[in-house]
Design an enzyme around this catalytic site. Structure first.
Site, PDB file in Angstrom:
ATOM      1  N   ASP A   9      -6.585  13.666 -46.183  1.00  0.00           N
ATOM      2  CA  ASP A   9      -7.041  14.691 -46.095  1.00  0.00           C
ATOM      3  C   ASP A   9      -6.268  15.592 -46.428  1.00  0.00           C
ATOM      4  O   ASP A   9      -5.215  15.396 -46.492  1.00  0.00           O
ATOM      5  CB  ASP A   9      -8.472  14.521 -44.849  1.00  0.00           C
ATOM      6  CG  ASP A   9      -9.217  16.261 -45.216  1.00  0.00           C
ATOM      7  OD1 ASP A   9      -9.223  16.252 -46.031  1.00  0.00           O
ATOM      8  OD2 ASP A   9      -8.845  16.532 -44.148  1.00  0.00           O
ATOM      9  N   ASP A  11      -7.183  19.644 -46.878  1.00  0.00           N
ATOM     10  CA  ASP A  11      -7.536  20.867 -46.249  1.00  0.00           C
ATOM     11  C   ASP A  11      -7.475  21.029 -43.961  1.00  0.00           C
ATOM     12  O   ASP A  11      -7.817  19.880 -44.268  1.00  0.00           O
ATOM     13  CB  ASP A  11      -8.790  21.528 -46.611  1.00  0.00           C
ATOM     14  CG  ASP A  11      -8.236  22.419 -48.054  1.00  0.00           C
ATOM     15  OD1 ASP A  11      -7.620  22.456 -48.828  1.00  0.00           O
ATOM     16  OD2 ASP A  11      -9.548  22.334 -48.435  1.00  0.00           O
ATOM     17  N   THR A  52      -9.311  14.906 -50.909  1.00  0.00           N
ATOM     18  CA  THR A  52     -10.457  15.450 -50.367  1.00  0.00           C
ATOM     19  C   THR A  52     -11.523  16.215 -51.245  1.00  0.00           C
ATOM     20  O   THR A  52     -11.564  15.994 -52.347  1.00  0.00           O
ATOM     21  CB  THR A  52      -9.691  16.960 -51.262  1.00  0.00           C
ATOM     22  OG1 THR A  52      -9.070  18.074 -50.406  1.00  0.00           O
ATOM     23  CG2 THR A  52      -8.428  16.949 -52.258  1.00  0.00           C
ATOM     24  N   HIS A  93     -18.238  18.053 -56.206  1.00  0.00           N
ATOM     25  CA  HIS A  93     -19.599  18.353 -56.035  1.00  0.00           C
ATOM     26  C   HIS A  93     -19.690  18.358 -54.933  1.00  0.00           C
ATOM     27  O   HIS A  93     -19.261  18.780 -54.247  1.00  0.00           O
ATOM     28  CB  HIS A  93     -20.393  16.410 -56.120  1.00  0.00           C
ATOM     29  CG  HIS A  93     -20.038  15.951 -58.247  1.00  0.00           C
ATOM     30  ND1 HIS A  93     -18.771  14.794 -57.297  1.00  0.00           N
ATOM     31  CD2 HIS A  93     -19.950  16.270 -58.526  1.00  0.00           C
ATOM     32  CE1 HIS A  93     -19.278  14.299 -58.483  1.00  0.00           C
ATOM     33  NE2 HIS A  93     -20.106  15.512 -59.434  1.00  0.00           N
ATOM     34  N   CYS A  99     -23.351  12.378 -54.122  1.00  0.00           N
ATOM     35  CA  CYS A  99     -22.853  11.792 -54.891  1.00  0.00           C
ATOM     36  C   CYS A  99     -22.106  10.862 -54.139  1.00  0.00           C
ATOM     37  O   CYS A  99     -22.338  11.324 -52.494  1.00  0.00           O
ATOM     38  CB  CYS A  99     -21.553  12.473 -56.293  1.00  0.00           C
ATOM     39  SG  CYS A  99     -20.378  13.762 -54.064  1.00  0.00           S
ATOM     40  N   ARG A 102     -18.448  12.237 -52.160  1.00  0.00           N
ATOM     41  CA  ARG A 102     -18.140  13.374 -51.400  1.00  0.00           C
ATOM     42  C   ARG A 102     -17.977  12.888 -50.249  1.00  0.00           C
ATOM     43  O   ARG A 102     -18.916  12.213 -49.457  1.00  0.00           O
ATOM     44  CB  ARG A 102     -19.117  13.327 -51.336  1.00  0.00           C
ATOM     45  CG  ARG A 102     -18.319  15.479 -50.581  1.00  0.00           C
ATOM     46  CD  ARG A 102     -19.590  16.582 -50.961  1.00  0.00           C
ATOM     47  NE  ARG A 102     -20.393  17.334 -49.916  1.00  0.00           N
ATOM     48  CZ  ARG A 102     -18.976  18.577 -49.743  1.00  0.00           C
ATOM     49  NH1 ARG A 102     -17.906  18.650 -50.765  1.00  0.00           N
ATOM     50  NH2 ARG A 102     -18.663  19.025 -48.707  1.00  0.00           N
ATOM     51  N   LYS A 103     -16.465  13.539 -49.672  1.00  0.00           N
ATOM     52  CA  LYS A 103     -16.572  12.227 -47.466  1.00  0.00           C
ATOM     53  C   LYS A 103     -17.531  13.084 -46.995  1.00  0.00           C
ATOM     54  O   LYS A 103     -18.094  14.033 -47.917  1.00  0.00           O
ATOM     55  CB  LYS A 103     -15.706  13.120 -47.044  1.00  0.00           C
ATOM     56  CG  LYS A 103     -13.702  12.050 -48.148  1.00  0.00           C
ATOM     57  CD  LYS A 103     -13.165  12.466 -47.302  1.00  0.00           C
ATOM     58  CE  LYS A 103     -12.584  13.973 -47.976  1.00  0.00           C
ATOM     59  NZ  LYS A 103     -11.833  14.624 -47.033  1.00  0.00           N
TER      60      LYS A 103
END
Length: 161
Positions: A9, A11, A52, A93, A99, A102-103
């Site tokens: 990841d 951030d 990310t 997104h 979507c 997106r995690k």
């Protein structure tokens, strides 16, 4: 033969996380030890790929060009350690767009596995949130939670030495 990979990841793992999002290169503060950690992973034969969520794009807070400048800062930083990341995948997104990339959904992990011929069962995802671990589980790779009191270098030394 398939590649083994450590997904990271961004951030909160590679750089300081900001509540108001990273909007420019000056706000992108890389944690100490990141260069050494990535170099160790590369020396162990892993691909290193960043996964990310970057809803700042979808929210029109920054442009994709600005995001690329931020990622170039990371790439240039890593050159000082004679290392690199193999790729950076980001979801532009907003959460409302629902979507698959997106995690906590595994879309970007699966796309990277196809692009780089990755064996997800022999790969890891180091993240700082439950969403990261969910994405890892959904993609059938091993998740490692980085707590706020840990550094990426500590995790790499613990799990990959």
């Amino acid at each position: 033969m398939k590649n083994k990979t450590v997904f990271l990841d961004r951030d909160g793992v590679i750089n300081e996380q900001r509540i108001d999002h990273i909007k420019n290169i000056d706000e992108f503060k890389i944690f100490s030890g990141v260069g050494e950690a990535i170099k160790l992973l590369k020396e162990k034969g892993y691909l290193v790929i960043i996964i990310t969520n970057q809803s700042v794009i979808g929210r029109k807070i920054i442009s994709e060009t600005k995001l690329e400048e931020i990622h170039l800062k990371l790439k240039n930083y890593l050159k000082q350690y004679n290392t690199y990341v193999d790729s950076i995948y980001y979801c532009p997104h907003t959460p409302e767009q629902n979507c698959n990339c997106r995690k906590p959904k595994p879309g970007l992990l699966i796309k990277a596995s196809e692009d780089f011929n990755i064996d997800l069962g022999e790969s890891y995802f180091i993240g700082d949130s439950e969403g990261d671990l969910t994405a890892a589980s959904e993609a059938e790779c091993k998740g490692i939670l980085l707590r706020k009191d840990q550094t990426l270098l500590e995790i790499v030394k613990k799990y990959f030495n």
